[in-house]
Design an enzyme around this catalytic site. Sequence first.
Site, short mmCIF file in Angstrom:
data_model
loop_
_atom_site.label_atom_id
_atom_site.label_comp_id
_atom_site.label_asym_id
_atom_site.label_seq_id
_atom_site.Cartn_x
_atom_site.Cartn_y
_atom_site.Cartn_z
N SER A 60 0.85 -1.19 0.00
CA SER A 60 0.00 0.00 0.00
C SER A 60 0.88 1.24 0.00
O SER A 60 2.12 1.16 0.02
CB SER A 60 -0.91 0.01 1.24
OG SER A 60 -0.13 0.13 2.42
N LYS A 61 0.25 2.40 0.00
CA LYS A 61 1.01 3.66 -0.03
C LYS A 61 1.87 3.85 1.21
O LYS A 61 2.90 4.53 1.16
CB LYS A 61 0.06 4.84 -0.20
CG LYS A 61 -0.52 4.94 -1.61
CD LYS A 61 -1.15 6.29 -1.86
CE LYS A 61 -1.55 6.42 -3.33
NZ LYS A 61 -2.06 7.77 -3.66
N ARG A 62 1.48 3.24 2.30
CA ARG A 62 2.28 3.41 3.52
C ARG A 62 3.65 2.73 3.39
O ARG A 62 4.57 3.02 4.14
CB ARG A 62 1.54 2.88 4.75
CG ARG A 62 1.31 1.39 4.75
CD ARG A 62 0.42 0.97 5.93
NE ARG A 62 0.04 -0.43 5.87
CZ ARG A 62 0.76 -1.42 6.36
NH1 ARG A 62 1.91 -1.14 6.95
NH2 ARG A 62 0.36 -2.66 6.29
N HIS A 63 3.77 1.81 2.41
CA HIS A 63 5.06 1.18 2.15
C HIS A 63 5.90 1.98 1.14
O HIS A 63 6.99 1.57 0.78
CB HIS A 63 4.86 -0.24 1.59
CG HIS A 63 4.17 -1.17 2.53
ND1 HIS A 63 2.91 -1.67 2.29
CD2 HIS A 63 4.56 -1.68 3.73
CE1 HIS A 63 2.55 -2.47 3.29
NE2 HIS A 63 3.52 -2.49 4.17
N GLY A 64 5.36 3.09 0.68
CA GLY A 64 6.05 3.87 -0.34
C GLY A 64 5.60 3.54 -1.74
O GLY A 64 6.12 4.09 -2.71
#
Length: 476
Positions: A238-242
């Site tokens: 997801s976006k939290r992983h970059g």
Amino acid sequence: MSNVVTRFAPSPTGHLHLGGARTAIFSWLLARHFNGKFHLRIEDTDLLRSKQEYTDSILSSMRWLGLNWDGEIAYQTARTDLYNSYVDRMLANGTAYWCACTPEEVDAMREDARARGLKPRYNGHCRELGLGPGPGRCVRLKAPQSGRIVFDDMVKGRIAIDASELDDMVLRRSDGMPTYNMAVVVDDHEMGVTHVIRGDDHVSNTPRQILIYQALGLPVPVFGHVPMILGPDRQKLSKRHGARAVIEYEQDGLLPEALLSFLARLGWSHGDQELFSREELIEYFDGGNLNPAAAAFDFDKLEWCNAQFMRHLPIEELAGRVAPFVRSEGLYEKLGSDPAARLAPLCLMFRERATNLKNLAASFRPLLVGAQDLEYSEKDRGKHLNAAGAGHLQALVDILASLPVFDAKSVEEALNAYVADNNFKFKQVAPPLRTALMGFMGGSHLNEIMDFLGREETLARLQRAISLAETADGKN
């Protein structure tokens, strides 16, 4: 293998993301390795969520990655009549039938099956009734009620499903629209697709699609289901992983060849090699060595990969690639009448420290603003622009102003002579000089910086730094 035909079939309900891009890359590479064909299909039947802007974005990202397709793009919304002609063939050959059961009745069948500890499914109520078309009626597959559906997956190996696990799935809804599985089979057959590479979230669809192929007497393609890409914590990416959309990586200054190489290595390998050119990927990717285990996305590894590609680009090409980002930084007009000639030395000076085109362009700023607009690091200014630093800078002003020739070689010789003749250590002279030239303790070799700035700008920066040092000394 010969006559290999693959496809990529995104839905335009969002931008192209990393998982879809990797699927496209694997499909494209397989086709190109065998000198086959790679087709692009836009599965736009979700009318509420599909948007033209997403289609445009997907196509743009595909072109940016260099994933060229063969023939015209197929749009599913334009092919409804084609799909229904195949449904009619199945009705005619007895492998499909009309069903008058309402959604509520089908739900009740499934609940009844659950209550009896069975798999919730349609119970085949209309299977042998011989119904024809009518309001509210759908068309269902007359699926085999025994036996196994077996296929050899390119990634997962042999997969076998008992026919009893599947029910008589809907092929055409009551509104006349074909279902996903029906449309996909028709499209892949019409396109001549021989190999289907897709995410393993489609594994459950494959036995159903094989039944449709068999009912129509069509050849079944080879399937390969690649695991999803996970984050470093092994959770769904997801976006939290970059993770970002491909278009965002492009806007951030990644090189397409770097993202291509990085994504190809997520779930595929060729020995221990980490970086691949496009030509190497095409040469090596034959559909083997696909890992059945989920790959983990590592943003730091992606940045490293991109930095490696940047460092190996011909400097003139790198200058051309970074130019749009220099323009976005508002610095392009500061390059003068020959921007290309000015960008090349900037790229040489700064590319070893940059991880993408965007931060490479931003790193040029201290050398493209005038002396009066140079911003200083408060920490470095306070530490190095003092009385001792001003003394060195004033001495260098006199030396540099009198040089017959002002270039990198002459400046370096003069700087080294000043340090040696006065029994200084270079670490006494370099920090105030670097802070005066760059505004902070960074940048390339001092002689390269001064050569790029030229005599007039170099002296102006040293004079300003001397004034700042004197001002600071007067306050103390």
